[in-house]
Scaffold this motif. Structure first.
Motif, mmCIF file in Angstrom:
data_model
loop_
_atom_site.group_PDB
_atom_site.id
_atom_site.type_symbol
_atom_site.label_atom_id
_atom_site.label_comp_id
_atom_site.label_asym_id
_atom_site.label_seq_id
_atom_site.Cartn_x
_atom_site.Cartn_y
_atom_site.Cartn_z
ATOM 1 N N HIS B 117 -0.334 -0.236 2.115
ATOM 2 C CA HIS B 117 -0.900 1.054 2.498
ATOM 3 C C HIS B 117 -0.272 2.170 1.681
ATOM 4 O O HIS B 117 0.853 2.059 1.214
ATOM 5 C CB HIS B 117 -0.698 1.307 3.991
ATOM 6 N N THR B 119 -0.337 6.788 1.291
ATOM 7 C CA THR B 119 -0.827 8.039 1.872
ATOM 8 C C THR B 119 -1.850 8.628 0.900
ATOM 9 O O THR B 119 -1.878 8.283 -0.277
ATOM 10 C CB THR B 119 0.309 9.059 2.059
ATOM 11 N N LEU B 120 -2.668 9.556 1.423
ATOM 12 C CA LEU B 120 -3.657 10.197 0.549
ATOM 13 C C LEU B 120 -2.953 10.938 -0.585
ATOM 14 O O LEU B 120 -3.434 10.969 -1.720
ATOM 15 C CB LEU B 120 -4.516 11.172 1.352
ATOM 16 N N GLN B 122 -0.134 10.125 -2.038
ATOM 17 C CA GLN B 122 0.295 9.163 -3.072
ATOM 18 C C GLN B 122 -0.883 8.774 -3.969
ATOM 19 O O GLN B 122 -0.749 8.702 -5.188
ATOM 20 C CB GLN B 122 0.872 7.912 -2.410
ATOM 21 N N ILE B 212 -4.695 3.341 5.005
ATOM 22 C CA ILE B 212 -4.235 4.688 4.668
ATOM 23 C C ILE B 212 -3.254 5.164 5.719
ATOM 24 O O ILE B 212 -3.473 5.025 6.917
ATOM 25 C CB ILE B 212 -5.423 5.649 4.528
ATOM 26 N N ASP B 213 -2.155 5.711 5.200
ATOM 27 C CA ASP B 213 -1.055 6.144 6.046
ATOM 28 C C ASP B 213 -1.251 7.626 6.361
ATOM 29 O O ASP B 213 -1.157 8.471 5.481
ATOM 30 C CB ASP B 213 0.243 5.906 5.232
ATOM 31 N N VAL B 214 -1.598 7.927 7.621
ATOM 32 C CA VAL B 214 -1.770 9.323 8.025
ATOM 33 C C VAL B 214 -0.631 9.699 8.969
ATOM 34 O O VAL B 214 -0.599 9.246 10.100
ATOM 35 C CB VAL B 214 -3.129 9.521 8.735
ATOM 36 N N ASN B 215 0.290 10.510 8.494
ATOM 37 C CA ASN B 215 1.469 10.924 9.267
ATOM 38 C C ASN B 215 2.158 9.748 9.945
ATOM 39 O O ASN B 215 2.472 9.801 11.132
ATOM 40 C CB ASN B 215 1.098 11.950 10.336
ATOM 41 N N VAL B 218 -0.597 3.907 10.284
ATOM 42 C CA VAL B 218 -1.288 3.147 9.252
ATOM 43 C C VAL B 218 -2.672 2.761 9.769
ATOM 44 O O VAL B 218 -2.798 2.027 10.748
ATOM 45 C CB VAL B 218 -0.478 1.897 8.870
#
Lengths: 290, 274
Positions: B117, B119-120, B122, B212-215, B218
């Motif tokens: 995963h 983040t956006l 990254q 996708i890792d959101v705060n 995952v």
């Protein structure tokens, strides 16, 4: 009898006029549809960045790509093609030669999309492995693929060129005590020079104009690699750019006109090269034999 | 004898000319698998009608249906304000056919080596060229092959709007620019260090979708997360006509949105809207 001769003449002349008109019409169409791009973007057309939403229409990366693949393709195909033609024309027996030639001409008829798919499936993977690259979709891959595509044309035209040289030339040369390779090098090749040049021009036209196959293997990145001779990097040719973007540009928009301008420049390349090579090499008395 | 030959020739011509009523469809290569499969079935049920399906990308589909060159445009993104403006006079009618996610897709070698995963931010850095080695995001020590898409592709619009904040953003980190899902998928499979953007339905053993890792949460690109909209890059897939569809076009659009069409949507790996 008289009438039919007249009709026949009229027919032939009309056909010739139509062919001549076509090139004029195409030139006019391209000029009319790219005029806006030249007048509004001007020298900006020869910039480094292509980004239509921001109004940047620099086509240098595409021009570079087209020239680079041409140099690579002709550089590979010509030595190979002429050597092969020497073999088929000077060393093969007449019967075998006919079969070999038909076979080669068959290769010239394979649709370019097929070459393109084979390029993606095998050639690009091969290039990637041999040069240990991040991706095998490079300018070099495009050049190699194009050289394979024009090879049959080059071979068969060069073979014709040499085969047309009368036998008496070779016999006379042998009679003077020349070795066979000297006959080819000093008699056959110089005498066939004009027709070999014709083959080169035809191949050049195909290389510059080929779209589908190149588009699939070249990587389609609008950048000139650094340093510029690094052909192991992805690039973009004028035709691959047109192939990828033509459908999405609205007819009449500046984007569309800039693409047409690119096509016009491509056409000028071919015309200039043809004219230059004809003025330098064309010699009406150059063909000794009749 | 002659008369017979003439008659036969005429009848052959006649058969050739009795044209089926045809619907022309073109556009997004993401919507293509659904529509071409539906077209096959539709043709079998209505032998007097024909549906011709072509790809080309969302931008091309919208443009051609706006200009009246085709009957139905396929799009994997919403119309831009510019397109709305341009085709205001012809009243483009947009219907949602299915739901889908645009998933950052990587070569299976990268996925197996531990990059599961990102983040956006990254992903954005990768496309800007600020991150160029997988080890910087917990992967193997290998340069990243960044695969971009042609500017008018719907998948790119949706992806770039979220990742770089602008649907037409430049991606200076890109190494290749490709077109259809098919081309993109092939390039990712052929590499052992690639990242690209793909529709959820095009993932397979060689092309793995990243979560996708959101705060710190995952979020996996699963059916449920697409359906309830928690996966960040979800989108609708649309069929577009000029005004209300009529005749054969209406019949085909109704077929797509009806029970049979929606079964095909599910079978193709997308999420039905019913």
């Amino acid at each position: 009898m008289f009438l039919s001769a007249k009709i026949g003449k009229g027919y032939v002349v009309t056909c010739a006029m139509i062919s001549a008109m076509l090139i004029v019409v195409i030139l006019c169409f391209l000029a009319a549809n790219s005029w806006q791009a030249f007048s509004q973007v001007g020298l900006g057309l020869f910039g480094w960045t292509w980004n239509p939403p921001k109004g940047q229409f620099g086509m240098l990366p595409m021009i570079y790509g087209s020239l680079a693949v041409t140099v690579i393709a002709l550089g590979i195909a010509f030595p190979l093609g002429i050597a092969t033609a020497v073999f088929t024309s000077e060393m093969l027996s007449a019967t075998v030669r006919v079969y070999a030639k038909s076979f080669l001409e068959l290769l010239a008829g394979i649709p370019s999309i097929v070459y393109g798919l084979m390029g993606v499936a095998f050639l690009s993977v091969f290039v990637q492995d041999v040069f240990v690259l991040l991706s095998g979709r490079t300018i070099l891959t495009g050049g190699i693929l194009l050289s394979i595509m024009i090879l049959p044309t080059v071979i068969t035209l060069c073979d014709d060129a040499m085969h047309h040289i009368p036998m008496s030339y070779r016999e006379a040369a042998r009679g003077l005590g020349l070795y066979k390779y000297e006959v080819v090098k000093d008699v056959v090749l110089p005498a066939a020079k004009m027709d070999i040049l014709g083959a080169l021009l035809l191949a050049l036209g195909r290389v510059l104009g080929e779209t589908m196959a190149v588009m699939l293997v070249i990587g389609s990145l609008d950048k000139i690699p650094t340093p510029f001779w690094n052909v192991l990097a992805p690039g973009q040719t004028i035709t691959s750019k047109l192939g990828r973007e033509m459908a999405e540009a609205a007819f009449g928009s500046l984007h569309f006109e800039a693409m047409i301008a690119m096509a016009l420049i491509l056409l000028f390349f071919v015309l200039t090269l043809t004219v230059v090579s004809l003025t330098y090499f064309y010699n009406p008395e150059g063909r000794l034999y009749e | 004898m002659r008369v017979w030959t003439l008659l036969i020739l005429c009848s052959i011509l006649g058969i050739g000319c009795s044209k089926r009523e045809a619907v022309m469809v073109s556009g997004s290569s993401t919507v293509l698998p659904i529509v071409s499969k539906a077209a096959d079935r539709f043709r079998m049920q209505h032998t007097d009608m024909n549906v011709v399906v072509n790809a080309g990308g969302s931008g091309v589909g919208i443009k051609q249906v706006g200009e009246g060159k085709i009957d139905i445009g396929m799009a994997s993104r919403a119309l831009t304000p510019l397109e709305h403006e341009k085709y205001r006079a012809v009243h483009l009618n947009v219907r949602t056919l299915a739901l889908d996610a645009v998933v950052p897709a990587v070569s299976s070698e990268v996925y197996d080596a531990g990059v599961k995963h990102l983040t956006l931010a990254q992903i954005g850095q990768i496309y800007k060229g600020e991150i160029d080695n997988w080890k910087e995001v917990g992967g193997p020590d290998r340069e990243i092959l960044v695969i971009d898409k042609e500017k008018a592709r719907g998948t790119r619009h949706v992806f770039m709007a979220l990742v770089l904040g602008d649907k037409e953003a430049e991606a200076p980190g890109a190494d290749l620019v490709l077109g259809s899902n098919n081309e993109e998928q092939t390039a990712i499979v052929q590499s052992n260090a690639a990242i690209g953007m793909l529709s959820h339905a095009w993932l397979n053993a060689g092309v793995k979708g990243l979560a996708i890792d959101v705060n710190g949460n995952v979020i996996q690109p699963t059916r449920e997360n697409i359906e309830n909209g928690t996966f960040p890059i979800t989108r609708g897939l649309f069929v577009i006509t000029r005004g209300e569809p009529v005749g054969v076009t209406k019949l085909f659009v109704d077929y797509l949105l009806g029970a049979e069409g929606q079964t095909i949507v599910e079978a193709s790996g997308y999420v039905s809207v019913r």
